[in-house]
Write a protein that holds these residues in place. Sequence first.
Motif, short mmCIF file in Angstrom:
data_model
loop_
_atom_site.label_atom_id
_atom_site.label_comp_id
_atom_site.label_asym_id
_atom_site.label_seq_id
_atom_site.Cartn_x
_atom_site.Cartn_y
_atom_site.Cartn_z
N SER A 26 1.74 3.71 3.02
CA SER A 26 1.42 2.30 4.67
C SER A 26 2.54 2.26 5.42
O SER A 26 4.02 2.62 4.94
CB SER A 26 0.95 1.31 4.25
N TYR A 56 -6.68 -1.35 -0.04
CA TYR A 56 -6.55 -2.81 0.31
C TYR A 56 -7.04 -3.71 -0.65
O TYR A 56 -6.92 -4.39 -1.43
CB TYR A 56 -6.94 -3.24 2.14
N LEU A 65 0.99 -1.02 0.17
CA LEU A 65 0.06 -0.11 0.36
C LEU A 65 1.11 1.51 0.27
O LEU A 65 1.60 1.54 0.98
CB LEU A 65 -0.84 0.23 1.05
#
Length: 450
Positions: A252, A285, A249
């Motif tokens: 992230s 996600y 991601l």
Amino acid sequence: DSRGPEGGLPTLTVTTILEDPYVMVRSSELEGYCIDLLKALAAMLHFSYKVKVVGDGQYGAVSASGNWTGMIGEVLRKEADIAVAPLTVTSAREEVISFTTPFLQTGIGILLRKDTVSHEMSFFHFLAPFSKETWTGLLFAYVLTCFCLFLVARLSPCEWNEPKNEENHFTFLNSLWFGAGALALQGVTPRPKALSVRVIAAVWWLFAIALLAAYVANFTALLSSGTEQLPVQTFEDLVKQRKMEFGTLDGSSTFYFFKNSKNPIHQMIYEYMDKRRDRVLVKTYQEAVQRVMESNYAFIGESISQDLAAARHCNLIRAPEVIGARGFGIATTQASPWTKQLSIAVLKLRESGDLDYLRNKWWESSCLHKSRDSWSPLQPQALGGLFLTLAIGLALGVIAALVELSNKSRHAAGHVKKSCCSVFTEEMCARLRIKENTRQSQETSGRANA
């Protein structure tokens, strides 16, 4: 989902993010692991709450302007009192906000599609049921047994009564052939006559039957398991291969874990993702899971979220290695009076088993998974008793042959009036002579008779 003031209860504004199974929209209501957790905490600490989904859809990272995005930014700007979401506790985030005790433990794993599993069988796949050590032990046991057959057949008077006048059928080559025939469950000549030779033959047959049973059983298990060996078991495997792209991601904590890691493998992963940022980094996600299912792509992310993906999508699987143990915590402002109270409440929920119940409730799988560890090559330890039995049988056979020879020597010593030891030694020397000497003596005696 909102709760207004009820009987003077304090109301907290809760920011969260839509991610299955933590927070999901069902029939205009929010539900999921984090919503259930929030309900339990509200009941314990006597507060009401109103939940709002984070505006920018981000977890929280430092932007180019130096400001925090996502849920971290909303807590910092006091747009929300707390953030209840799969928010990873990191040192960078802890510097600007406070986290409670983690309510879920996780790590960084690799999500793969099952059809990236290698079904290719090696040319010597038939050797796979036993480990290399077991095959080495088997070869040693075979040679040792055949040598003992050869030795005992020469020592035993019942097998070879007149060394000077007759030929021993159990030559070393014949002994090797006898052992190989027994190992293949085929009867071969020569037939053993002496008790000592029969003891060794019988224990070798027993060894061969048990060994073949173990081989067939393990080979069957190997074939039925479908050789479910992932091409990527570790992060090192991921770096070395060239068939799959991999990413995580964008923004992230997983991405920054690799960026800050001093591990050379982790640095290589970061460099790969950074150079191909536009191609391999995903925004959400759900996009990551979809990409793994539809293309040759491996997703690096939270292992607990990957476990859920594998539970929901039966064609996905998580690689065994998990790194960077970490936890999901509830975020609050640094001066918030709720931080300690929420931490204690989380600990109480863990101790009472409520967190385990929620974990099992929302991660329940409908897939019938075969364990990747259900098959492994048979190690020597598993056949230790079998090898021990063979060793005892060989020893008994040699001892029986020596006893038979000593009995004959004792009787012969009485006739020729020599000591038993000297006759026994002469018999041993005569019986252990090589075959050519026996032939020469036979030829000499044949000429004399002629």
